[in-house]
Design a protein around this motif. Structure first.
Motif, PDB file in Angstrom:
ATOM      1  N   VAL A 496       0.916  -1.020  -0.060  1.00 45.94           N
ATOM      2  CA  VAL A 496       0.075   0.048  -0.431  1.00 45.94           C
ATOM      3  C   VAL A 496       0.561   1.477   0.441  1.00 45.94           C
ATOM      4  O   VAL A 496       0.724   2.360  -0.978  1.00 45.94           O
ATOM      5  CB  VAL A 496      -1.109  -0.103   1.116  1.00 45.94           C
ATOM      6  N   GLY A 497       1.637   1.031   0.470  1.00 53.31           N
ATOM      7  CA  GLY A 497       2.806   2.238   0.397  1.00 53.31           C
ATOM      8  C   GLY A 497       3.631   2.658  -0.244  1.00 53.31           C
ATOM      9  O   GLY A 497       3.832   3.742  -1.287  1.00 53.31           O
ATOM     10  N   LEU A 498       3.588   1.585  -1.477  1.00 53.14           N
ATOM     11  CA  LEU A 498       4.243   1.923  -2.563  1.00 53.14           C
ATOM     12  C   LEU A 498       3.464   2.400  -3.499  1.00 53.14           C
ATOM     13  O   LEU A 498       4.128   2.526  -4.479  1.00 53.14           O
ATOM     14  CB  LEU A 498       4.669   0.769  -2.939  1.00 53.14           C
ATOM     15  N   GLY A 499       1.882   2.061  -3.332  1.00 53.01           N
ATOM     16  CA  GLY A 499       1.338   2.723  -4.244  1.00 53.01           C
ATOM     17  C   GLY A 499      -0.196   1.762  -4.672  1.00 53.01           C
ATOM     18  O   GLY A 499      -1.124   2.429  -5.683  1.00 53.01           O
ATOM     19  N   ALA A 500      -0.551   0.505  -4.194  1.00 52.67           N
ATOM     20  CA  ALA A 500      -1.708  -0.415  -4.956  1.00 52.67           C
ATOM     21  C   ALA A 500      -2.362  -0.226  -4.325  1.00 52.67           C
ATOM     22  O   ALA A 500      -2.196   0.534  -2.795  1.00 52.67           O
ATOM     23  CB  ALA A 500      -1.130  -1.885  -3.682  1.00 52.67           C
ATOM     24  N   THR A 501      -3.172  -0.531  -5.358  1.00 53.47           N
ATOM     25  CA  THR A 501      -5.049   0.806  -4.531  1.00 53.47           C
ATOM     26  C   THR A 501      -6.025  -0.392  -4.050  1.00 53.47           C
ATOM     27  O   THR A 501      -6.869  -0.477  -3.709  1.00 53.47           O
ATOM     28  CB  THR A 501      -4.956   1.358  -6.109  1.00 53.47           C
ATOM     29  N   SER A 502      -5.205  -1.701  -4.461  1.00 52.48           N
ATOM     30  CA  SER A 502      -6.363  -2.559  -3.615  1.00 52.48           C
ATOM     31  C   SER A 502      -5.449  -3.671  -3.549  1.00 52.48           C
ATOM     32  O   SER A 502      -4.301  -4.137  -3.820  1.00 52.48           O
ATOM     33  CB  SER A 502      -7.653  -3.211  -4.524  1.00 52.48           C
ATOM     34  N   LEU A 503      -6.009  -5.021  -3.423  1.00 48.03           N
ATOM     35  CA  LEU A 503      -4.754  -6.568  -2.199  1.00 48.03           C
ATOM     36  C   LEU A 503      -5.737  -7.602  -2.016  1.00 48.03           C
ATOM     37  O   LEU A 503      -7.270  -7.223  -1.988  1.00 48.03           O
ATOM     38  CB  LEU A 503      -4.037  -5.844  -1.171  1.00 48.03           C
TER      39      LEU A 503
END
Length: 551
Positions: A496-503
């Motif tokens: 998330v910190g790297l920019g992922a918008t969903s998991l």
């Protein structure tokens, strides 16, 4: 003095107790051993042993403590009763081999097929080995391999764990699993997460631990402390209780502590996985592996079969998204009706995924038509993505085919390093990206996921892999993560910190990731991500990130 060993954590939590190892390893029958001359009697003996193993596995399945365990054991029972395997055993006996050796060699043929058939099927090779060993033990009159009896809670240690043993374990007695082999997609990992038992796999030298040795297993960090102090055990258990309480208290859509929304989605193989996804609070599906509709078939599923399977999943998430991966077939997942274009010395680098579908456009067109019909009249957001995409040209071609079929949200998987490095070029052609961290790690580190000795290179905490994730998210379009990296609570925060918008992840991991995100702000996730990328090794990256994340 306590000694810390490090493997791969695949099921969170902490468990402490004495080591107990799997008993009764079954030796390989002597090569070339022959029967006395009565082939009919020898065939009856061999097939009788396989039938008895199948019956035993079915009975164990009925006693399984989890639905997943029951499914695994039923699948193993089908392996034992497979007609093709029986024919292979009979052929070996007709050549003069004794029953035990015939069974061993016939299973070996199947094992080689599985080992070269992609990550999911290769992980089933251990299941096949267990069926083989049980049949051979019966034929040689040896004790059946299995979990030792114990009057006290213990940590089960093995080279790998057979589903037939794992599925009937009592979590009140077995407080943790530790194995030398295995990975996040092995049945050991899947069942451990379902049972809520801490587990660490891919730990070199695990079976060197002597029976009775006290150990502390941390399935979140992937560590095993040998001869831990009483204070270490006390602190680990307190942290585990606090973590469990926080997981139980956290519900609702995925979000960071300061309200930054991160949809949490489930990886599924078909409608049969929906119950678990909904039970664990999935907001949708981030990876629908459609190849499970196509496996073990001489011809593709019909349009109606596909439409029903897709519509069932779409109907389950009327307010969510369903991300479908089109058929990921090729040399590493061979299908009878999609033969590879010849011998490929390295199937992982061969014609698979979109590369294969471009050779068989009719298969892709039929799948897209079925998806369009399945989504008609429903409110779920259908997104469709292609695997094994390398270039902007491939992305553009796939998007055009999707839109022609009536699908307006085409995307691509980023699992080839070239695609990650040139993600800005691909971003202008599609609506979204989905990071497949399993393959991305394999290709970035040139480390086959099925080779246990390369486990340290298959770690998605590798800073080079994190750099590729950052390169992908910098393209500026919606970027989810659907590899098992998303199931690691600490790594989920880093992503998330790297920019992922969903998991997206296996369903049992969702509550733990939801709770981890809820404990940390977006700024803390970004700080952890920066620290991890600045590290030199995977282990250092994890420690650096965790230093920025609240316990």
């Amino acid at each position: 003095m306590p000694e810390e060993l490090r493997g791969t954590g695949v099921s969170p939590g902490a468990g402490a107790g004495p080591v107990r190892t799997i008993a009764g390893a079954v030796p390989e029958p002597e090569a070339g051993s022959r029967h006395a001359g009565d082939a009919d009697a020898e065939r009856a003996t061999a097939l009788g042993a396989l039938a008895a193993v199948a019956a035993d596995l079915e009975e164990r399945g009925a006693r399984s403590v989890t639905p997943d365990g029951r499914d695994v054991l039923n699948a193993q029972a089908l392996m034992a009763s497979d007609p093709g395997l029986a024919d292979g055993v009979a052929a070996k006996i007709d050549e003069g081999l004794a029953a035990a050796r015939a069974v061993f060699e016939a299973f070996g043929v199947y094992r080689e097929m599985l080992a070269g058939a992609g990550e999911y099927l290769a992980a089933r090779a251990t299941d096949l080995d267990d069926v083989r060993d049980r049949a051979v033990a019966r034929l040689l009159g040896l004790p059946m391999p299995g979990v030792p009896a114990s009057d006290e809670p213990f940590v089960l240690v093995a080279r790998d764990l057979a589903p037939a043993d794992t599925a009937v374990l009592d979590p009140a007695t077995v407080v943790a699993f530790v194995t030398e082999e295995g990975g996040p997609t092995s049945h050991t990992a899947i069942l451990a997460r379902t049972m809520g038992v801490p587990a660490v796999v891919a730990l070199p030298g695990a079976t060197d631990l002597a029976d009775g040795t006290p150990v502390l297993v941390d399935g979140t960090a992937g560590t095993v402390v040998v001869n831990p102090s009483a204070d270490q055990v006390k602190r680990a258990r307190a942290a585990d209780r606090a973590r469990t309480a926080h997981v139980a208290e956290t519900s609702g859509p995925g979000a960071t502590k300061d309200g930054h929304a991160i949809p949490l989605l489930a990886n599924i193989g078909g409608p049969g996985d929906l119950e678990s996804a909904l039970e664990h609070g999935a907001e949708g599906v981030g990876l629908y592996r459609t190849e499970f509709l196509f496996l073990d078939r001489a011809t593709p599923p019909t349009d109606d079969e596909q439409e029903r399977a897709y519509r069932t999943v779409l109907e389950a998430f009327p307010k969510g998204r369903v991300v479908v991966r089109v058929l990921d077939a090729g040399a590493d997942k061979p299908l009878a009706f999609l033969p590879p274009p010849g011998d490929e010395p390295n199937p992982a680098l061969g014609e698979r995924g979109l590369r294969m579908l471009r050779r068989h456009p009719d298969v892709l067109a039929a799948q897209l038509r079925a998806l369009t019909r399945a989504a008609s009249g429903l409110t779920a957001e259908l997104q469709v993505m292609a695997p094994m995409v390398t270039s902007a040209e491939e992305a553009a071609d796939f998007a055009a085919i999707c839109r022609e079929a009536g699908i307006d949200r085409p995307g691509v998987m980023i699992e080839v390093p070239a695609a990650a490095l040139r993600s800005r070029d691909l971003a202008s052609e599609v609506a979204f990206f989905s990071l497949g961290t399993n393959d991305l790690t394999q290709y970035a580190c040139a480390a086959d996921r099925q080779i246990g000795s390369l486990a340290s290179l298959q770690d998605p905490w590798q800073p080079a892999v994190l750099d590729l994730v950052a390169s992908t998210t910098a393209a500026g379009i919606a970027t989810g993560v659907c590899g098992e990296a998303a199931a690691d609570p600490a790594l989920a925060c880093v992503l998330v910190g790297l920019g992922a918008t969903s998991l997206s992840m296996s369903a049992p991991s969702l509550p733990h990731v939801r709770a981890a995100l809820a404990r940390h702000t977006l700024a803390e996730c970004r700080q952890a991500a920066g620290a991890a990328r600045a590290a030199a090794t995977a282990a250092q990256a994890r420690r650096a990130a965790e230093a920025h994340l609240n316990p």
